[in-house]
Design a protein around this motif. Structure first.
Motif, PDB file in Angstrom:
ATOM      1  N   LYS A 156      58.431   2.690   2.467  1.00  0.00           N
ATOM      2  CA  LYS A 156      58.622   1.270   2.158  1.00  0.00           C
ATOM      3  C   LYS A 156      57.288   0.524   2.181  1.00  0.00           C
ATOM      4  O   LYS A 156      56.947  -0.202   1.242  1.00  0.00           O
ATOM      5  CB  LYS A 156      59.576   0.683   3.195  1.00  0.00           C
ATOM      6  N   ILE A 157      56.540   0.732   3.247  1.00  0.00           N
ATOM      7  CA  ILE A 157      55.297  -0.022   3.411  1.00  0.00           C
ATOM      8  C   ILE A 157      54.290   0.382   2.337  1.00  0.00           C
ATOM      9  O   ILE A 157      53.530  -0.435   1.842  1.00  0.00           O
ATOM     10  CB  ILE A 157      54.726   0.168   4.846  1.00  0.00           C
ATOM     11  N   MET A 175      46.434  -0.966   5.996  1.00  0.00           N
ATOM     12  CA  MET A 175      47.688  -0.831   6.743  1.00  0.00           C
ATOM     13  C   MET A 175      47.737  -1.790   7.929  1.00  0.00           C
ATOM     14  O   MET A 175      48.740  -1.869   8.629  1.00  0.00           O
ATOM     15  CB  MET A 175      47.826   0.593   7.282  1.00  0.00           C
ATOM     16  N   GLN A 188      55.177  -1.535  -0.792  1.00  0.00           N
ATOM     17  CA  GLN A 188      54.806  -2.954  -0.691  1.00  0.00           C
ATOM     18  C   GLN A 188      53.297  -3.146  -0.785  1.00  0.00           C
ATOM     19  O   GLN A 188      52.814  -4.014  -1.510  1.00  0.00           O
ATOM     20  CB  GLN A 188      55.305  -3.522   0.647  1.00  0.00           C
ATOM     21  N   LEU A 189      52.573  -2.327  -0.033  1.00  0.00           N
ATOM     22  CA  LEU A 189      51.126  -2.564   0.050  1.00  0.00           C
ATOM     23  C   LEU A 189      50.392  -2.101  -1.203  1.00  0.00           C
ATOM     24  O   LEU A 189      49.418  -2.740  -1.610  1.00  0.00           O
ATOM     25  CB  LEU A 189      50.555  -1.847   1.287  1.00  0.00           C
ATOM     26  N   LYS A 239      58.516   9.921   5.513  1.00  0.00           N
ATOM     27  CA  LYS A 239      59.450   8.886   5.062  1.00  0.00           C
ATOM     28  C   LYS A 239      59.158   7.533   5.702  1.00  0.00           C
ATOM     29  O   LYS A 239      59.543   6.500   5.173  1.00  0.00           O
ATOM     30  CB  LYS A 239      60.890   9.311   5.399  1.00  0.00           C
ATOM     31  N   TYR A 240      58.498   7.575   6.850  1.00  0.00           N
ATOM     32  CA  TYR A 240      58.222   6.289   7.506  1.00  0.00           C
ATOM     33  C   TYR A 240      57.428   5.372   6.591  1.00  0.00           C
ATOM     34  O   TYR A 240      57.638   4.180   6.549  1.00  0.00           O
ATOM     35  CB  TYR A 240      57.436   6.510   8.818  1.00  0.00           C
ATOM     36  N   TYR A 241      56.500   5.968   5.841  1.00  0.00           N
ATOM     37  CA  TYR A 241      55.565   5.146   5.076  1.00  0.00           C
ATOM     38  C   TYR A 241      56.117   4.683   3.730  1.00  0.00           C
ATOM     39  O   TYR A 241      55.485   3.880   3.057  1.00  0.00           O
ATOM     40  CB  TYR A 241      54.271   5.936   4.832  1.00  0.00           C
TER      41      TYR A 241
END
Lengths: 1027, 450
Positions: free
Chosen positions: B421-422, B440, B425-426, B417-419
């Motif tokens: 959002k990023i 990253m 976006q990326l 889950k950490y990834y």
């Protein structure tokens, strides 16, 4: 010893007695001629030899080159794992333990960070809330653990011994002595220690005398007279509306300290309402610098002001005695503001007179103040001056048979230390419980070497309700034993202190709650306050017997001083002097004078001119100053340096205690002058006379620029304007000219660079609330500990080569206020030099603090000038300094408008020239393994604690979760008790930091330069409401 | 003509050499096979002899599955050695009862049961009610096999064992010695032939050619005087020189292939390879922490408390069983374990391992990030450790090597889950679904240098 028949010989010939050769050898180094001449004169052999001198040199050169190339091979590095790994230790992962510091001066709940079982940083224990406060000394105490001056063995008569033989001898002495046995200790405020002392006293019929180095005897006496028990009132300033302080350094160490956070909480203007703080004082204290209104008041006048306020508030009379009209006016206004604030008003005083403290208690009672809490008073000072002085008398009279001294250093810190030392010689059995061979220990017969608090068990009772535990965070480094353990041994009690402690807690304190929880939290709040029935009974009687009016009269009648009125204080860094051997603290700049490694007289400009005292800058900019000789009654101290202090009341001087220690101290750390001999009767106000003397003193100041020269470096606004006027009036966004139009510098139009996308992933910002910052310096120490910042020493600081990544700038106004300074700049006639606004006003200038670290500019000037690209910008907003790429051109430092870059002029580790903690194995144990120790010739600066943010990110990744607000920290943001420093990710929606960015008080330092910093400041608001 | 003859003789000599080489190595292989086969024969004959108890082969399987964790056949382990238990125990029935439920037997007050219980530090034996009496008989059949006498083995195939233990060492040196001898002989023969021939020539009056051409400038002088060649030559030297210098300098501080001798010969091949122990069983902190951690010795003792010697099959040509057992003894010495009394003595001698993978202090590397979050196999950076008898540094561990991987490897983000959002976006920014570490931000200096 004298009959030493050993024969030493240097050659076989000498041993055998070969006379001929011996004779030659006496004259020359070798017995035979060395045939150099023969060799060189033999042309034939030389010519025929194929190896010429040149060839020889070539060979040497080649072999050297070959050897050095071979040396490129890495060294063999050994790794030694645990044989049996402790269960909770994972190499590379930090463990945290809650414990408590209670050294008799600082009492605080702390959280200790350990790595591989080594404590490396101390933080505030956030669970403790407002119960205690941390400060620079508390945070730096982790380094005192690794002090190589610590004693490693118990000692008898100066030679090392074992505990068993020490025990035997002392027990023997104690049982044989005919005189009285006395325990002279610091305030332990420890229920379990008290119990042990009681048991010891019962067995040996001993007397227990408590001695506080910095006395709060007056407050304790007053509190006892009024409320029936020796304790300090508790304060919670958070809800205060009016704070009037008469010589009380609330932010500093007044009444045991710890009020910093709650004071700052009262200064929060966000709800359109903040406290009004009026300070009557002589020295420029940290509290005075933070006050809304500061009134220069001599110590003798402070007493009159207090009485006048008492008359006004309690008696309702306007008679204010023979005060000057200015002071009278101030008193009337202060009284009316106190009265209007009612239960949210508080009056505090730092005058060390029982009568003065009685008056303060009476005033607060009359006001109905809810800020002061007398029902749950603090127990962290228990010293009794009278008993201490009686003990010194008894010692000299030869009545004392055995003296056990724990936690205090009276041979250094007593005003009549000499008398004490003479008395000590008459005591047969003197035992010092000490970590070091300090002034007292070196004169004692026995030294029962004690461990540091991070190696000890124990407990502290802050108030009737609030208990806390001390637990070891490291195995004892040396062969030491706790004071409590020793007493248990000497009372023939073979329980371990830990068991004794646990048992006592389970029986008397926990009331069924879990010991493990209490130990984990480090603190315990008892639901039942210790029964104080008898105290309550006393209260009624006592209250009636005291007469506050006569106390007021006594204060007024006090003898008027004839010479200079001296106010003794404890400095932010050194405090009472216990930790003077701590280089972090020695190099911590004093928040007001910005001086390091020193104490000195602070004097007003007017007095300095009268005495002919000067301060001047030498060619490299460093400050030098004159010396004076100081005389107070029969005490005289020669060659005391003087610093001219803006805001010092004329006719008064200030001088810090705690310096000038010699015994058990590293030579570099033996700084300043011992001023305890002036601390007569434990009174901080003294009457002294001064005379100028020859010589010049070298100060080591980290800041010479004293004013802002009218610029908007620290933005300030009055509470009234803050509430009523639009933001553009008091916090305008800087503009610049673009196509003959004023355009905001935040606009892309005026930017040379493409804008930086700060919406991707994490983007870190830091906010510094100038209203909450009191300048206490705790963040500087936290930064030292977290980032392995080196200590450079006094001579290097004088060259402005201090390495602090985070500095707290202090500015004086060149007029009375910064507002007037700005006006003066506007009014400055053309072609007139800036000198007038560059010199601070010496009378009573406004003061402001501003912590400055690397601003992590999105368009950083330093990044563009680095020839080797050693500074790069990360997506997360950090300006990343890459040490291994840096070649040390220092262009970046030159181009940085904030002057936050630090250059390693020398190798500060493993270098005897810088003999501080990084130069010995013990001291290096405090280094943070996650941060590189920089070597000579590279630039360094604040990294926004990237090692901490990266660790937080990794934890979230491991758990597979998103990061929430409040998870990111830097060392300084954790250390900042008043919450001035906020750090976080602006891309977390609704995060505290993103709100701060939108706050209308937000501004950025020198924003007009277009550097787009990621650090922002919150405009300082002052409550100027005068009536 | 004569010259050619000489050449032939050289080739002949070489052929002979090769032949000798083969002739020496061939028999060794043959003997190896012989040795193995004889051992097998022995075992089967043993099982025949004790067949009255049960099926020893089945007993072996049962023993391995149920008993081997605490018992050895001929040596004390957590429990007693099983060989001879039939004789020691009061009766076979007693053994059945003990194995089925030892606690009950102890409780019943059986004197022998209590004696054993006390003798082995009151550590209770696991109950095995699932083993039938026949099963137990089978196990007994296996455990009661007498220990194969080492002397017997020696006498039966002494030559093979000496050849084995000597390994290639002896044969190699023999070959080398022979080779040297051959060469020496060759030189002598050549010299003699030459001498004889010249004598013949002298006697027959055949003139021996001698160089008597008109004096020309020597070749080197011609080259030196030709400027073009000199310039080309120096340019070439400079190019080659800088090429070498570059590669020389680039390998300074790169310890690829570093394979130090360790204080205890710990074989990753045996542990991680043959026995398939997971890397992270011992290097558990690789999942949690920046460092993979050298296991503490008590981790070794989890298994080695029971395993005090290696099996015969573990021994290799290079390292004998005695060698490995000696290394285990070193472990016991270091951890302070007395294998006789089965107790810790408390005298520890921490082992000073030689670090193999050394990153400079200026670089921060976190194992957890790569192993736990990135789910990268240990082998990707450390090589096939499970095949290494002695561990060596497989990769260069240079920054270029790190960066290369960061540029090319896709980050594993699924399910973390950490990834979320990023990644959203990326992937929008770069227009790709899979993101590399470089995208990253993994190439930023400050990610590893602080």
């Amino acid at each position: 010893m004298s009959s030493n028949n050993k024969k030493y010989w240097s050659t076989i010939e000498e041993l055998e007695g070969n006379e001929a050769i011996n004779k030659v050898l006496q004259q020359r180094e070798f017995a035979e001629e060395i045939p150099i001449e023969d060799f060189l004169s033999d042309k034939k052999t030389l010519d025929s030899s194929k190896t010429t001198r040149r060839d020889f040199l070539k060979f040497v050169g080649f072999s050297t080159a070959a050897a050095s190339l071979a040396a490129c091979e890495g060294p063999v590095i050994k790794s030694v794992p645990y044989v049996v790994q402790p269960e909770n230790i994972v190499p590379g992962i930090a463990n945290y333990y809650a414990t408590t510091i209670a050294d008799g001066f600082d009492f605080s709940h702390v959280l200790v960070k350990t790595r591989e079982a080594r404590p490396i940083r101390i933080d505030k224990n956030k669970m403790s809330g407002n119960k205690s406060g941390t400060n620079a000394r508390v945070l730096a105490s982790v380094l005192s653990l690794y002090d190589f001056q610590r004693l490693q063995q118990p000692k008898v008569d100066g030679s090392e011994t074992s505990w068993s033989s020490l025990d035997e001898k002392i027990k023997d002495d104690l049982s044989k002595t005919s005189g009285e046995i006395v325990l002279l200790t610091q305030t332990f405020a420890s229920p379990t220690t008290d119990k042990i002392i009681r048991e010891f006293s019962e067995k040996y019929n001993a007397r227990h005398v408590v001695y506080d180095t910095i006395s709060e005897d007056a407050t304790l006496n007053a509190f006892q007279a009024k409320y029936g028990r020796r304790a300090l009132p508790s304060y919670n300033f958070a809800n205060a509306k009016t704070i009037v302080s008469i010589g009380a350094d609330i932010v500093g160490d007044w009444q045991g300290g710890g009020h910093n956070a709650s004071y700052a909480a009262s200064r929060n203007p966000e709800n359109g309402d903040m406290s009004r703080h009026i300070q009557f004082e002589a020295n420029m204290s940290l509290t005075g610098a933070n006050a809304d209104k500061r009134i220069l008041t001599k110590p003798s006048e402070q007493k009159q002001v207090l009485v006048a306020l008492y008359n006004n508030i309690v008696k309702g009379s306007t008679n204010s005695g023979d005060l000057s009209s200015q002071l009278e006016d101030a008193v009337v206004k202060a009284a009316s503001q106190l009265k209007s604030a009612g239960k949210n008003a508080i009056l505090v005083t730092g005058i060390q007179e029982t009568e003065a403290q009685l008056l303060a208690l009476a005033i607060n009672e009359a006001l109905g103040s809810k800020i002061i809490d007398t029902d749950n008073p603090r127990l962290t000072r228990q010293g009794n001056n009278e008993e201490v002085q009686q003990l010194v008398k008894d010692m000299n009279a030869g009545k004392i048979g055995a003296l056990l001294i724990a936690g205090v250093n009276p041979a250094y810190s007593l005003p009549n230390a000499q008398e004490f030392i003479e008395g000590l010689e008459k005591v047969d059995c003197s035992v010092s419980f000490s970590m070091k061979e300090d002034e007292t220990a070196e004169k004692c017969k026995y030294i029962a070497t004690t461990p540091h608090f991070l190696e000890s068990w124990g407990d502290v009772q802050f108030t009737d309700k609030d208990y806390s535990l001390i637990q070891p965070t490291i195995q004892t480094l040396f062969n030491t034993r706790q004071f409590q353990e020793s007493l248990l041994a000497w009372t023939e009690n073979d329980t371990k202190f830990y068991d004794f402690l646990k048992e006592n807690w389970e029986e008397n304190i926990l009331g069924g709650s879990s010991w493990n929880t209490a130990l984990h939290d480090g603190l315990f709040e008892s639901s039942v306050a210790e029964s104080s029935d008898e105290n309550n009974d006393n209260e009624e009687e006592e209250t009636e017997s005291i007469n506050v009016d006569s106390a007021a009269q006594k204060l007024l009648n006090a003898e008027k001083p004839k010479g200079f009125e001296l106010t003794l204080y404890t400095s932010t860094a050194i405090g009472d002097g216990q930790q003077a051997n701590n280089p972090w603290l020695q190099e911590l700049p004093d928040p007001i004078t910005r001086s390091t490694w020193d104490n000195f007289i602070s004097m007003s400009k007017a007095d300095a001119d009268k005495l002919g005292v000067k301060n001047w800058n030498v060619s490299n900019g460093a400050l030098n100053g004159s010396y004076v000789n100081l005389k107070a009654g029969d005490v005289s101290i020669e060659k005391v340096p003087v610093m001219i202090q803006p805001g010092q009341a004329p006719g008064t001087i200030g001088l810090a205690l705690g310096y000038g220690r010699k015994a058990g101290m590293q030579e570099e750390m033996q700084t300043g002058i011992n001023t305890y001999p002036l601390y007569k009767d434990f009174k901080n106000f003294q009457d002294v006379s001064l005379e100028l003397t020859k010589g010049e003193h070298e100060f080591a100041l980290v800041q010479l620029q004293n004013t802002m020269v009218g610029r908007n470096i620290i933005q300030e606004v009055s509470l009234e304007d803050f509430i009523n006027k639009p933001q553009d009036d008091w916090n305008p966004v800087p503009v610049t000219d673009h196509d003959h139009e004023n355009v905001s510098v935040r606009s892309d139009k005026v930017d040379l660079w493409t804008s930086f996308d700060d919406t991707l992933g994490h983007h870190f910002n830091m906010s510094i609330d100038l209203n909450a910052c009191t300048g206490c310096g705790a963040c500087v120490i936290a930064c030292h500990a977290e980032n392995n910042v080196p200590v450079v020493g006094k001579t290097e600081v004088r060259k402005f080569r201090d390495m602090h990544w985070l500095r707290i700038d202090r500015y004086y106004a060149s007029e009375d206020t910064f507002e007037e300074e700005k006006q003066a700049l506007k009014d400055l006639p053309a072609f007139k030099p800036y000198t007038s606004i560059e010199t601070p006003s010496y009378e009573n200038p406004e003061v402001a603090f501003q912590p400055v670290m690397c601003q992590h500019c999105n368009h950083a000037p330093c990044e563009t000038v680095c020839p080797v690209a050693a500074i790069t910008h990360g997506r997360q907003g950090q300006n990343q300094m890459v040490y291994n790429r840096c070649v040390g051109t220092r262009y970046c430092a030159n181009n940085c408008p904030y002057k936050v870059r630090r250059f390693n002029w020398f190798e500060y580790k493993e270098n005897d020239e810088f003999d501080y903690n990084m130069n010995n194995d013990l001291g290096r144990m405090v280094l943070n393994p996650d941060v590189t120790v920089r070597s000579r010739g590279v630039m360094e600066k604040c990294s926004l604690c990237i090692q901490m943010t990266q660790a937080t990110i990794l934890e979230a990744k491991k758990d597979g979760r998103a990061i929430e607000d409040g998870e990111f920290h830097t060392a300084c943001s954790i250390a900042c008790e008043p919450g001035a420093i906020t750090f976080g990710d602006v891309n977390i929606e609704g995060s505290e930091i993103s709100e701060k960015r939108k706050n209308k008080r937000m501004y950025r330092l020198l924003e007009s330069l277009g550097t787009k910093p990621n650090v922002m400041y919150q405009t300082k608001v002052k409550n100027l409401k005068d009536a | 003509m004569k010259k050619q003859n000489f050449n032939f003789s050289i080739i002949k000599g070489l052929l002979i050499l090769v032949a000798i080489l083969f002739s020496y190595s061939q028999p060794t292989f043959a003997q190896d096979n012989e040795g193995e086969s004889t051992e097998e024969v022995e075992e089967s004959s043993d099982s025949d002899s004790s067949s009255d108890l049960g099926d020893a082969d089945r007993g072996k399987e049962l023993f391995q599955a149920n008993c081997a964790a605490c018992h050895q056949r001929y040596k004390r382990s957590t429990g007693p050695a099983l060989f001879g238990s039939l004789d020691r125990a009061p009766s076979r029935q007693w053994l059945y009862d003990w194995i089925h439920n030892s606690a009950e037997l102890i409780k019943s007050g059986d004197s022998y049961a209590n004696k054993i219980f006390e003798e082995y530090n009151q550590s209770p034996m696991t109950h095995f009610p699932q083993l039938s009496e026949d099963d137990i008989d089978d196990i007994l059949a296996y455990t009661e096999q007498p220990k194969p006498e080492p002397t017997v083995a020696d006498s039966s195939d002494g030559s093979s064992s000496s050849a084995q233990s000597g390994g290639g060492g002896v044969s190699n040196s023999v070959i080398l010695g022979l080779l040297a001898l051959m060469l020496l002989l060759l030189v002598i023969v050549l010299g003699l032939v030459n001498k004889t021939l010249s004598r013949f020539a002298e006697e027959k009056g055949i003139p021996i050619y001698k160089d008597d051409k008109p004096k020309q400038k020597p070749l080197w002088q011609m080259i030196v005087e030709n400027q073009f060649i000199v310039i080309m030559f120096s340019v070439a030297i400079m190019l080659v020189g800088s090429y070498w210098a570059y590669f020389f300098l680039m390998q300074v501080g790169v310890d690829q292939g570093y394979e130090p001798v360790q204080p205890i010969h710990y074989s990753h091949k045996i542990h991680a390879g043959d026995n398939e122990i997971d890397c992270k069983y011992c290097h558990y902190s690789a999942r949690q922490s920046e460092t993979a951690g050298i296991p503490s010795l008590n981790t070794c003792m989890n298994c080695h408390m029971a395993i005090s010697e290696v099996s015969e099959e573990t021994a290799t040509e290079e390292h004998s069983k005695e060698f490995y057992d000696g290394e285990i003894a070193k472990l016991y010495d270091a951890v302070g374990w007395d294998p006789e009394t089965f107790q810790y003595t408390g005298e520890t001698k921490p082992v000073k391992w030689v670090r193999i993978h050394n990153l400079p202090d200026l670089a921060y590397f976190n194992h957890a990030q790569h192993v736990e979050v990135g789910q990268i196999d240990c082998q990707q950076c450390h090589g096939t450790v499970e095949e290494m008898e002695v561990v060596r540094q497989e990769e260069k561990l240079t920054m270029g090597w790190c960066i290369e991987c960061h540029r090319t490897t896709d980050v594993k983000m699924e399910g973390n889950k950490y990834y979320e959002k990023i990644h959203k976006q990326l992937s929008k920014k770069y227009g790709v679904e899979k993101l590399t570490e470089a995208q990253m931000g993994g190439l930023e200096c400050g990610r590893c240098h602080y």
